[in-house]
Design a protein around this motif. Structure first.
Motif, short mmCIF file in Angstrom:
data_model
loop_
_atom_site.label_atom_id
_atom_site.label_comp_id
_atom_site.label_asym_id
_atom_site.label_seq_id
_atom_site.Cartn_x
_atom_site.Cartn_y
_atom_site.Cartn_z
N SER A 1 -27.06 34.43 7.83
CA SER A 1 -27.27 35.87 7.96
C SER A 1 -25.98 36.62 8.28
CB SER A 1 -28.30 36.15 9.06
OG SER A 1 -29.57 35.64 8.73
N VAL A 2 -24.93 35.89 8.59
CA VAL A 2 -23.66 36.50 9.00
C VAL A 2 -22.74 36.61 7.79
CG1 VAL A 2 -21.61 36.21 10.43
CG2 VAL A 2 -23.86 35.60 11.35
N TYR A 3 -22.23 37.80 7.57
CA TYR A 3 -21.21 37.96 6.53
C TYR A 3 -19.93 37.31 7.04
CZ TYR A 3 -23.73 40.87 3.23
OH TYR A 3 -24.60 41.31 2.26
N TRP A 4 -19.54 36.23 6.37
CA TRP A 4 -18.46 35.40 6.91
C TRP A 4 -17.16 36.17 7.07
CZ3 TRP A 4 -14.18 34.98 3.92
CH2 TRP A 4 -14.31 35.20 2.54
N GLU A 5 -16.89 37.14 6.16
CA GLU A 5 -15.64 37.88 6.26
C GLU A 5 -15.60 38.81 7.46
OE1 GLU A 5 -18.13 40.30 3.25
OE2 GLU A 5 -17.94 38.25 3.97
N SER A 6 -16.76 39.08 8.08
CA SER A 6 -16.81 39.99 9.23
C SER A 6 -16.68 39.25 10.57
CB SER A 6 -18.12 40.77 9.24
OG SER A 6 -19.22 39.91 9.54
N LEU A 7 -16.78 37.92 10.53
CA LEU A 7 -16.78 37.16 11.78
C LEU A 7 -15.41 37.23 12.46
CD1 LEU A 7 -18.34 35.31 13.70
CD2 LEU A 7 -17.61 33.36 12.30
N ASP A 8 -15.41 37.61 13.74
CA ASP A 8 -14.17 37.75 14.52
C ASP A 8 -14.46 37.26 15.93
OD1 ASP A 8 -12.21 38.96 16.37
OD2 ASP A 8 -11.49 40.01 14.59
N VAL A 9 -13.80 36.16 16.31
CA VAL A 9 -13.99 35.59 17.64
C VAL A 9 -12.67 35.67 18.38
CG1 VAL A 9 -14.89 33.64 18.96
CG2 VAL A 9 -15.63 33.98 16.59
N LEU A 10 -12.66 36.36 19.54
CA LEU A 10 -11.43 36.60 20.30
C LEU A 10 -11.51 35.91 21.65
CD1 LEU A 10 -8.72 38.17 20.68
CD2 LEU A 10 -10.09 40.02 21.64
N PRO B 1 -19.88 23.22 6.75
CA PRO B 1 -19.29 24.34 7.49
C PRO B 1 -18.56 23.87 8.73
CG PRO B 1 -21.66 24.23 7.82
CD PRO B 1 -21.35 23.23 6.75
N LEU B 2 -17.38 24.44 8.95
CA LEU B 2 -16.61 24.13 10.15
C LEU B 2 -16.99 25.04 11.31
CD1 LEU B 2 -13.06 23.63 8.60
CD2 LEU B 2 -14.77 21.88 9.14
N VAL B 3 -17.65 26.17 11.01
CA VAL B 3 -18.03 27.14 12.03
C VAL B 3 -19.51 27.48 11.86
CG1 VAL B 3 -17.65 29.45 12.95
CG2 VAL B 3 -15.72 28.13 12.09
N ILE B 4 -20.26 27.40 12.96
CA ILE B 4 -21.68 27.72 12.97
C ILE B 4 -21.94 28.76 14.04
CG2 ILE B 4 -24.00 26.82 13.45
CD1 ILE B 4 -23.10 24.14 12.34
N VAL B 5 -22.74 29.77 13.71
CA VAL B 5 -23.13 30.81 14.66
C VAL B 5 -24.62 30.66 14.94
CG1 VAL B 5 -23.26 33.27 15.15
CG2 VAL B 5 -21.38 32.36 13.75
N LYS B 6 -24.98 30.64 16.22
CA LYS B 6 -26.38 30.53 16.61
C LYS B 6 -26.78 31.72 17.48
CE LYS B 6 -26.81 25.47 16.48
NZ LYS B 6 -27.24 24.26 17.24
N THR C 1 -10.74 34.77 12.61
CA THR C 1 -11.40 35.68 11.68
C THR C 1 -11.86 34.92 10.45
OG1 THR C 1 -9.25 36.29 10.73
CG2 THR C 1 -10.12 37.70 12.47
N GLY C 2 -12.89 35.44 9.79
CA GLY C 2 -13.46 34.76 8.64
C GLY C 2 -12.45 34.55 7.53
N TYR C 3 -12.26 33.30 7.13
CA TYR C 3 -11.33 32.95 6.05
C TYR C 3 -12.09 32.55 4.79
CZ TYR C 3 -7.53 30.61 3.56
OH TYR C 3 -6.60 30.23 2.61
N SER C 4 -13.23 31.91 5.00
CA SER C 4 -14.12 31.50 3.93
C SER C 4 -15.50 31.33 4.54
CB SER C 4 -13.63 30.18 3.30
OG SER C 4 -13.97 29.09 4.15
N PRO C 5 -16.52 31.08 3.72
CA PRO C 5 -17.84 30.84 4.31
C PRO C 5 -17.88 29.61 5.22
CG PRO C 5 -18.02 31.32 1.96
CD PRO C 5 -16.56 31.11 2.25
N PHE C 6 -16.81 28.83 5.21
CA PHE C 6 -16.83 27.56 5.93
C PHE C 6 -15.88 27.50 7.12
CE2 PHE C 6 -17.64 26.87 1.39
CZ PHE C 6 -18.94 26.39 1.45
#
Length: 436
Positions: free
Chosen positions: A17-26, A3-8, A394-399
């Motif tokens: 536990s995070v739906y990857w398509e919903s991830l949005d970091v601004l 994974p290139l992106v990790i949420v803690k 924004t989420g592009y893939s699970p990774f």
């Protein structure tokens, strides 16, 4: 694929536990807070992550095998809805560390201090646990700035606006306050490198917000005139007994002469007109003679309240595009130097054409505040030193994330600072900052 992106959350990896398509970091400079949003589902009462207000959220991004901490903040909103069946959908919003910076209100005044000193004092006084190692020294002082029960972030935004700088707080709670961080982006944008998704490149040359001649109208300051320096000189006649002065004089110091002879002055709407030769009305800056004075020279002087006015221009921009004037009214400005500085800051930000570049990329590594070059033969642009102002991942893939990036830049605005002499004409006591 790693994974290139990790949420803690609170230091624990919750990426699964995070739906990857919903991830949005601004991420946004100066005017907005940075946020991280994501959804989790079916976690109430389970062993998966159950978000709670106040949880710490951190996001990490890997680029060139190096993991970077790109977001840090706290959960400020949780919205739970039914996703289908009995499973809840939990939408989480985390706000960057600027949220907790506003726990206390700033009540302070600063006079003749470098912006670095002002930021340092605010952070030390109101933000325990925060640092300011990336706050730059300006090399000049702010004449005055006052905060009256204002949130810390609004104080930093006001200070940045006054001098044309930017600011943000990073994931480690360090405040970046700067004119230019001079940190080059890890890559640039061109026609062939593949650093962007090509159909998304958008180059906008914009004059809509240009302001290359800026006036700043502040409060007032006292200045004392005498018979030889006053701008309020009139020639009387046999038909007029009311004269409007340019400035507001204090009742205790106002002097009126008629043909060199000092007149007795009373206060309009208060004193008996029959007891004085002239009545002074401070509401409309007028003197009224008890009778028409005739064709004699009238002079009014004393201690007056002079409007504080600053003026800045970008001469090169005016020569190219014509003059676009703007005015800023701010009664909190208490000195000419402060008004001039505010006018110069506006010229710095809006004094010329602005290039607004937008593009989408899958390549990580960009950060707000970095400088990036955009060179496109196809679009006919060669732009250097543009500042990354906004990034939304924004989420592009699970990774990995897909990044929508906005960078801004204008032609270099260079100017000399010239303080004019005080005049005895219509511009009496107005001093201007002239930027060429």
């Amino acid at each position: 694929m790693n994974p290139l992106v990790i949420v803690k959350a609170n230091g624990t990896d919750i990426s699964s536990s995070v739906y990857w398509e919903s991830l949005d970091v601004l991420f946004v400079l100066t005017k907005e807070v940075s946020t991280c949003k994501f959804n989790v589902r079916g976690v109430i009462g389970s062993s998966k992550y159950s978000p709670a207000i106040g949880d710490t959220i951190d996001v990490y991004e890997t680029y060139n095998s190096v993991q970077s901490h790109i977001f840090g903040g706290t959960i400020t909103e949780i919205e739970t809805t039914v996703a289908g069946g009995i499973l809840p959908n939990i939408a989480v919003t985390a706000t960057d560390w600027s949220f907790k910076m506003n726990g206390k209100l700033v009540v302070k005044s600063y006079v003749n201090q470098d912006p670095h000193a002002i930021v340092a004092d605010i952070i030390n006084s109101y933000c325990p646990g925060y640092t300011y190692s990336n706050t730059q020294y300006a090399g000049y002082t702010i004449p005055s700035i006052k905060f009256n029960y204002e949130p810390v972030t609004k104080c930093l935004e006001a200070l940045a606006k006054q001098i044309g700088w930017d600011w943000y707080v990073d994931p480690s709670k360090d405040v970046h306050f700067f004119l230019s961080e001079n940190i080059p982006a890890p890559y640039n944008i061109d026609d062939t490198s593949g650093n962007l998704e090509w159909p998304t490149l958008d180059v906008d040359l914009n004059l809509a917000n240009i302001k290359n001649s800026v006036f700043v109208i502040g409060g007032t300051y006292p200045s004392t005139f005498n018979a030889g320096t006053t701008p309020d000189v009139f020639l009387g006649n046999s038909n007029q007994n009311v004269f409007i002065t340019r400035f507001k004089y204090t009742q205790a110091t106002i002097t009126v002469t008629l043909n060199g002879s000092v007149q007795t002055v009373g206060l309009a709407n208060s004193d008996n007109p029959a007891s004085f030769q002239v009545l002074w009305d401070s509401n409309n800056n007028s003197i009224t003679f008890s009778s028409t004075p005739g064709a004699y020279v009238i002079k009014v002087y004393g201690t007056a309240q002079i409007p504080i006015i600053g003026h800045a221009i970008n001469g090169a921009s005016i020569a190219t595009w014509g003059e676009f004037q703007d005015v800023i009214f701010d009664s909190q400005i208490k000195s000419i130097a402060e008004a001039q500085q505010r006018a110069a800051a506006d010229i710095l930000q809006f004094g010329d054409q602005v290039h607004d570049i937008k593009f989408t990329t899958l390549k990580p590594g960009l950060r707000i505040g970095q400088t990036i070059n955009v060179v496109s033969t196809v679009l006919g642009v060669t732009l250097t030193g543009l500042v990354v102002k906004r990034i939304e991942g924004t989420g592009y893939s699970p990774f990995q994330l897909e990044y929508q990036v906005e960078v801004l830049g204008s032609d270099n605005v260079t100017f000399d600072l010239i303080q004019s002499e005080e005049h005895t004409s219509e511009l009496q006591s107005r001093q201007y900052l002239v930027c060429r």
